[in-house]
Enzyme design. Sequence first.
Site, short mmCIF file in Angstrom:
data_model
loop_
_atom_site.label_atom_id
_atom_site.label_comp_id
_atom_site.label_asym_id
_atom_site.label_seq_id
_atom_site.Cartn_x
_atom_site.Cartn_y
_atom_site.Cartn_z
N ARG A 53 -5.75 3.19 18.33
CA ARG A 53 -5.48 1.76 18.21
C ARG A 53 -4.94 1.12 19.47
O ARG A 53 -4.94 -0.11 19.57
CB ARG A 53 -4.55 1.49 17.03
CG ARG A 53 -5.30 1.26 15.75
CD ARG A 53 -4.49 0.63 14.67
NE ARG A 53 -5.20 0.81 13.41
CZ ARG A 53 -4.63 1.02 12.25
NH1 ARG A 53 -3.32 1.08 12.16
NH2 ARG A 53 -5.37 1.17 11.17
N LYS A 66 0.82 -1.21 0.00
CA LYS A 66 0.00 0.00 0.00
C LYS A 66 0.86 1.26 0.00
O LYS A 66 0.60 2.21 -0.75
CB LYS A 66 -0.94 -0.03 1.21
CG LYS A 66 -1.87 1.16 1.32
CD LYS A 66 -3.00 0.89 2.30
CE LYS A 66 -2.49 0.72 3.73
NZ LYS A 66 -2.10 2.01 4.36
N SER A 67 1.88 1.29 0.83
CA SER A 67 2.73 2.48 0.93
C SER A 67 3.47 2.76 -0.37
O SER A 67 3.56 3.91 -0.82
CB SER A 67 3.74 2.30 2.07
OG SER A 67 3.10 2.19 3.31
N SER A 70 11.99 5.21 10.30
CA SER A 70 10.73 4.58 9.93
C SER A 70 10.79 4.27 8.43
O SER A 70 11.81 4.52 7.78
CB SER A 70 9.54 5.49 10.26
OG SER A 70 9.68 6.77 9.65
N ASP A 111 1.87 -0.99 11.73
CA ASP A 111 0.56 -1.41 11.24
C ASP A 111 0.14 -2.77 11.78
O ASP A 111 -1.04 -3.13 11.72
CB ASP A 111 0.56 -1.47 9.71
CG ASP A 111 0.57 -0.09 9.08
OD1 ASP A 111 0.13 0.87 9.74
OD2 ASP A 111 1.01 0.03 7.92
N SER A 116 6.79 9.86 12.07
CA SER A 116 5.89 9.44 11.00
C SER A 116 6.57 9.45 9.65
O SER A 116 7.09 10.48 9.19
CB SER A 116 4.67 10.38 10.96
OG SER A 116 3.96 10.24 9.76
#
Length: 472
Positions: free
Chosen positions: A382, A39-40, A224, A351, A198
């Site tokens: 979450r 997805k990324s 990250s 994730d 992030s």
Amino acid sequence: MPEVQSFAMPMTESADLVVDGGRTTRSGAAHEVVVPGDKSVSHRALLAALLPGAPATLTVRGANAGGAVRALLPAMRALGLGVRAEGDALVVRQPVTPQPQHVRPHPDIDAWPEDVPYLHTEGSSAAARLLIGVLAGTGTHAVVDGDEVLRHRPMDWLVDPLTELGADITYLGEPGRLPVRTAGPVDRPGTVDLRVGSAQARSAVVLAAVAAGLPVTVRHPVRSRDHTERMLAAFGKLLTGTEREVVCGDGGYTVPEAIDIPADPSLAAYPVAAHLLWSDGGVLRIPRVCLNPTRLGFFDVLRAAGADITYEDRRTTAGGEPVGTVVARGGLDGVTSVRVDSPALLHALIDEVPLLAVVAATLPGDSWIGCAEELRFKETDRLATTARMTEAFGATVDVADDGLLVRGGSALGAGLVPGFEDHRIAMAAATLAMALPGRTTVAGGACHRTSFPDFADVQRAVGARICEDSNR
């Protein structure tokens, strides 16, 4: 336990997932399954079509077909690009005569800008944040917006450093949140410091610097996922730096006419977890998985605890991403509790935290998943929703400000489990349910289509008994 934030609990709209525990295939069988594209990487590859000098036609092969990636396509069309599916590829064509969409009125905002493209990214934070970065780099006038959940997620993480570099970005509603208007480009070379680790925030600033052709140094507090830097380096852009810094140098780049997307390691984690939870032997192989070390935290943590997970057939794609076959053997017998206590490791499995939590609930001893403050700003809080979902199976989970303490040894059982309309929560719940006797219903579990449209099909190929049920 902290309350789940109100914005993070939308009314259930997706169908339920119904899971009957137990594996349908014989003990010790060998399986091979394929999971969708990352997805990324899909988001970044599509946005390459918006960079100056992009080819007339860009073909993104093997792109993730989930809702989070599809949310980007209307925004690209509103900017004048033609986007359509051709087989398993997304093809982006330019130039197409732009047809700006007037901004839709909203009762909470008095004055909306007119005659600029309105780019609605649904609930996809990656689409919104990376898009803002590219628009700030090219100086494109547009409004970027999202659904009510996305409107509550932080955007100042990237807007503040972009404005430091000269970008003209205006909040049209609540400060620090969507919708925003982009108007003027970044035009000041320099150094910016990000407040959070992030990858989306860092990527937005890097994409803005590259699109504007500015020398910019981006400092960030933790390593990250680095898909943006790998992609741009594969294009020929000069990027240097360390684990805490990215330097965008001078010089150009060439966006190729085709980009291949590797399989998503975050999605491969679900069939691997199901295979291990059954603990009935056998071998599971998943080919073409992205083996970027910033994405392998789930596998690395379980490997360190004793799980037999290996990587075979390694190679590097033209896009700079390492890929290979993930191989899981046996089960969780003898596997100990897990511990995540460094920011870099947390970001390498950010994730998969809900999935790691449900696996940890089946292991002996107490497991700690820490350094996870950012999880409070995902589709849901979450930390809170992972705890509530796992507790619905009978587990004991303590929620801290920055993590989860999962206490092993509780008797787990099937039942009605909340999915919170959060794809990661729902898929984690369904995966644990596969290993438990009896029937589990994951409320709203079909929200898995956000990132993994083929989730049920892939898990059935491994041996699960899972189906959708829209009758409530």
